[in-house]
Design a protein around this motif. Structure first.
Motif, PDB file in Angstrom:
ATOM      1  N   ARG A  57       0.839  -1.187   0.000  1.00  0.00           N
ATOM      2  CA  ARG A  57       0.000   0.000   0.000  1.00  0.00           C
ATOM      3  C   ARG A  57       0.879   1.245   0.000  1.00  0.00           C
ATOM      4  O   ARG A  57       1.835   1.339   0.765  1.00  0.00           O
ATOM      5  N   ASP A  58       0.547   2.205  -0.829  1.00  0.00           N
ATOM      6  CA  ASP A  58       1.253   3.482  -0.861  1.00  0.00           C
ATOM      7  C   ASP A  58       0.337   4.514  -1.485  1.00  0.00           C
ATOM      8  O   ASP A  58      -0.170   4.325  -2.592  1.00  0.00           O
ATOM      9  N   ALA A  59       0.132   5.624  -0.773  1.00  0.00           N
ATOM     10  CA  ALA A  59      -0.814   6.642  -1.225  1.00  0.00           C
ATOM     11  C   ALA A  59      -0.391   7.251  -2.558  1.00  0.00           C
ATOM     12  O   ALA A  59      -1.218   7.454  -3.459  1.00  0.00           O
ATOM     13  N   GLU A  60       0.891   7.569  -2.710  1.00  0.00           N
ATOM     14  CA  GLU A  60       1.376   8.214  -3.924  1.00  0.00           C
ATOM     15  C   GLU A  60       1.218   7.304  -5.136  1.00  0.00           C
ATOM     16  O   GLU A  60       0.711   7.719  -6.193  1.00  0.00           O
ATOM     17  N   THR A  61       1.643   6.064  -5.005  1.00  0.00           N
ATOM     18  CA  THR A  61       1.576   5.128  -6.127  1.00  0.00           C
ATOM     19  C   THR A  61       0.133   4.811  -6.493  1.00  0.00           C
ATOM     20  O   THR A  61      -0.223   4.752  -7.681  1.00  0.00           O
ATOM     21  N   GLN A  63      -2.483   6.703  -6.063  1.00  0.00           N
ATOM     22  CA  GLN A  63      -3.101   7.851  -6.728  1.00  0.00           C
ATOM     23  C   GLN A  63      -2.681   7.915  -8.192  1.00  0.00           C
ATOM     24  O   GLN A  63      -3.500   8.197  -9.077  1.00  0.00           O
ATOM     25  N   LEU A  64      -1.413   7.639  -8.467  1.00  0.00           N
ATOM     26  CA  LEU A  64      -0.941   7.630  -9.845  1.00  0.00           C
ATOM     27  C   LEU A  64      -1.657   6.559 -10.665  1.00  0.00           C
ATOM     28  O   LEU A  64      -2.093   6.811 -11.799  1.00  0.00           O
ATOM     29  N   TYR A  68      -4.037   6.822 -13.959  1.00  0.00           N
ATOM     30  CA  TYR A  68      -3.796   6.051 -15.177  1.00  0.00           C
ATOM     31  C   TYR A  68      -5.066   5.328 -15.649  1.00  0.00           C
ATOM     32  O   TYR A  68      -5.356   5.263 -16.846  1.00  0.00           O
ATOM     33  N   THR A  69      -5.771   4.733 -14.708  1.00  0.00           N
ATOM     34  CA  THR A  69      -6.898   3.864 -15.079  1.00  0.00           C
ATOM     35  C   THR A  69      -8.214   4.605 -15.290  1.00  0.00           C
ATOM     36  O   THR A  69      -9.087   4.103 -16.008  1.00  0.00           O
ATOM     37  N   ARG A  70      -8.373   5.781 -14.683  1.00  0.00           N
ATOM     38  CA  ARG A  70      -9.677   6.459 -14.742  1.00  0.00           C
ATOM     39  C   ARG A  70     -10.170   6.653 -16.178  1.00  0.00           C
ATOM     40  O   ARG A  70     -11.313   6.280 -16.494  1.00  0.00           O
ATOM     41  N   ASN A  82     -16.272   0.978  -9.400  1.00  0.00           N
ATOM     42  CA  ASN A  82     -15.340   1.041  -8.273  1.00  0.00           C
ATOM     43  C   ASN A  82     -14.219   0.002  -8.404  1.00  0.00           C
ATOM     44  O   ASN A  82     -13.877  -0.707  -7.458  1.00  0.00           O
ATOM     45  N   ILE A  83     -13.645  -0.082  -9.589  1.00  0.00           N
ATOM     46  CA  ILE A  83     -12.552  -1.026  -9.844  1.00  0.00           C
ATOM     47  C   ILE A  83     -11.256  -0.431  -9.324  1.00  0.00           C
ATOM     48  O   ILE A  83     -10.935   0.730  -9.585  1.00  0.00           O
ATOM     49  N   GLN A  84     -10.518  -1.216  -8.566  1.00  0.00           N
ATOM     50  CA  GLN A  84      -9.284  -0.752  -7.944  1.00  0.00           C
ATOM     51  C   GLN A  84      -8.080  -1.459  -8.557  1.00  0.00           C
ATOM     52  O   GLN A  84      -8.179  -2.596  -9.013  1.00  0.00           O
ATOM     53  N   VAL A  85      -6.949  -0.760  -8.531  1.00  0.00           N
ATOM     54  CA  VAL A  85      -5.683  -1.368  -8.907  1.00  0.00           C
ATOM     55  C   VAL A  85      -4.936  -1.701  -7.626  1.00  0.00           C
ATOM     56  O   VAL A  85      -4.718  -0.830  -6.786  1.00  0.00           O
ATOM     57  N   VAL A  86      -4.589  -2.966  -7.456  1.00  0.00           N
ATOM     58  CA  VAL A  86      -3.962  -3.465  -6.235  1.00  0.00           C
ATOM     59  C   VAL A  86      -2.525  -3.868  -6.542  1.00  0.00           C
ATOM     60  O   VAL A  86      -2.270  -4.561  -7.534  1.00  0.00           O
TER      61      VAL A  86
END
Length: 474
Positions: A57-61, A63-64, A68-70, A82-86
């Protein structure tokens, strides 16, 4: 890009004819393919961290990756899902989907992708799987194959028994092997088609968002070159992905037809990408490796970022602080530089000094929940009872947006303990244990919390839910 390897132990009787052994061995391999596909189509429960993939987990990464995905998700009609990149704690270059709401990407893919466009192309490919409903379709295919496999095995084994009685063991074994081999090839062919469809969908999404598919092509071309030797002489019908050369040629033709083929990444986005790669290196690699990637002669901001992280991670707090302060002097409103300073102080055993930069990081990041949790942790670690109420407030705010973060509940339990609210402390500890996958501890703590809450209150109801949750079978 999803691949799986499943090895099944041979638990069959030691004595059998050569033909029978070959037939049942092939049946076992067919079963392995079907089972592997079923595993790919399933999901990892987020709370089962011990049995699932190790996550980062990292807030900066994060958010980037959201940035990218939005646009890709919007082009795919999935922006409201609500698809997330993990991020997976794995150094290899890989990405995959394993359920309908998450794209998993290894930190190795982030570190090795030289441009935003390269990782965006990979994310677009995985979005192609989601948009095409490939997971649900694969489940249907798996179910169909399993039924066919059972029927084929029953019919084949019956033929094998009849053949053995007639003295034709080899013919009986062939009756077992042939249908199962055909089923296995059908499954693999279906998976190859899905990969091709995901490639086409990815280029479509990139075109719709005005982005080049060059990065995606470059990435798959590199895979092709790396796997060229391994694929030499391979049977294309026994591969779950298209043969690399064929896939790359098809992708090249499709990508070069785009009007955006020569479009470059925005310089500001490239800098963010380089900063992310430097951060991954600083946190995940040995100090000597970091220095080889980013030697002192490299005075770029990403290189300085990587070296500052490596300095604090490997015990040189004073030197690290000098480097971090120099970064802050260049970008005083960068929330992640402030976060790094607070984290370095916190992990260096100086929680009181960590509070001020973490407060600023929270403010500058517009209340990023992961940074809020770090601030809450600093409040708790300070052992100042006056901070207990602030810790509870900020941790609850963070957990309202990150309800599956076990660390947040652990820190919340400690804050409630400092305040003397043992009912809430037990409940938060139970929630943390549940999210870690330790269901026995979670039930024990929740049972104790129930005795401390008044019956029917919100805390009692939450504790009762944990007590009555059925264990997840692995």
């Amino acid at each position: 890009m999803t691949e799986a390897l499943l090895t099944m132990p041979d638990q069959s009787p030691a004595i059998r004819t050569r033909g029978q052994h070959r037939g049942l061995s092939l049946a076992r391999r067919a079963t392995a393919v079907v089972t592997a596909a079923a595993l790919l189509a399933g999901s990892w429960p987020v709370h089962a961290q011990q049995g699932g993939p190790p996550l980062l987990r990292d807030a900066e990464t994060e958010q980037l990756l959201r940035d990218y995905t939005r646009p890709i998700l919007r082009a795919a009609g999935l922006e409201k899902q609500n698809i997330q990149v993990v991020i997976i704690n794995d150094p290899t270059f890989n990405a995959f989907v394993a359920d309908g709401r998450r794209i998993f990407v290894n930190y190795g893919a982030l570190r090795e992708s030289e441009t935003p466009n390269q990782i965006i192309g990979v994310l677009a490919h995985e979005t192609g799987h989601l948009a095409g409903g490939h997971l649900s379709k694969l489940r249907e295919q798996v179910s169909r194959a399993q039924t066919q496999l059972i029927i084929a095995m029953l019919l084949g084994l019956g033929a094998a028994v009849a053949g053995a009685r007639a003295g034709a063991g080899s013919a009986g074994a062939a009756a077992v092997a042939a249908p199962q081999a055909a089923i296995m090839r059908t499954m693999l062919s279906y998976q190859r088609q899905q990969e091709e469809n995901a490639d086409k969908a990815a280029v479509k999404f990139l075109n719709a968002t005005g982005q080049s598919a060059r990065g995606m092509y470059e990435t798959f071309k590199r895979f092709s070159e790396q796997s060229l030797y391994a694929a030499a002489g391979a049977d294309p019908y026994n591969m779950s992905h298209p043969m690399p050369a064929e896939r790359v040629r098809a992708l090249e033709e499709l990508a070069k037809s785009s009007p955006y083929w020569n479009k470059k990444d925005d310089p500001a986005l490239q800098l963010r990408h380089d900063m992310m790669r430097a951060k991954v290196s600083g946190f995940m690699e040995r100090a000597d490796t970091v220095l080889r990637r980013y030697p002192p002669s490299n005075t770029s901001l990403p290189a300085r970022y990587a070296r500052a992280i490596a300095a604090y991670r490997h015990g040189d707090l004073r030197n690290a602080m000098a480097q971090i302060d120099a970064l802050i002097a260049v970008q005083p409103n960068n929330p992640y530089f402030q976060e790094l300073k607070g984290q370095a102080y916190l992990e260096g055993g100086k929680p009181n000094e960590a509070i001020a930069p973490l407060r600023k990081a929270v403010q500058l990041s517009q209340n990023a929940p992961l940074i809020e949790m770090l601030l809450g942790q600093a409040y708790v670690a300070s052992e100042n009872k006056a901070y207990a109420e602030e810790a509870i407030k900020i941790l609850r705010a963070a957990l309202s947006r990150e309800p599956e973060a076990a660390l947040g509940y652990t820190q919340l339990a400690m804050a409630y303990g400092r305040k003397g609210d043992y009912a809430e402390a037990d409940l938060a500890s139970a929630q943390a244990a549940f999210l870690r996958g330790d269901q026995k501890t979670a039930r024990d703590l929740a049972s104790r919390a129930k005795t401390r809450f008044a019956i029917g209150t919100p805390g009692w109801v939450k504790a009762d839910d944990i007590v009555n949750t059925k264990p997840i079978k692995n």
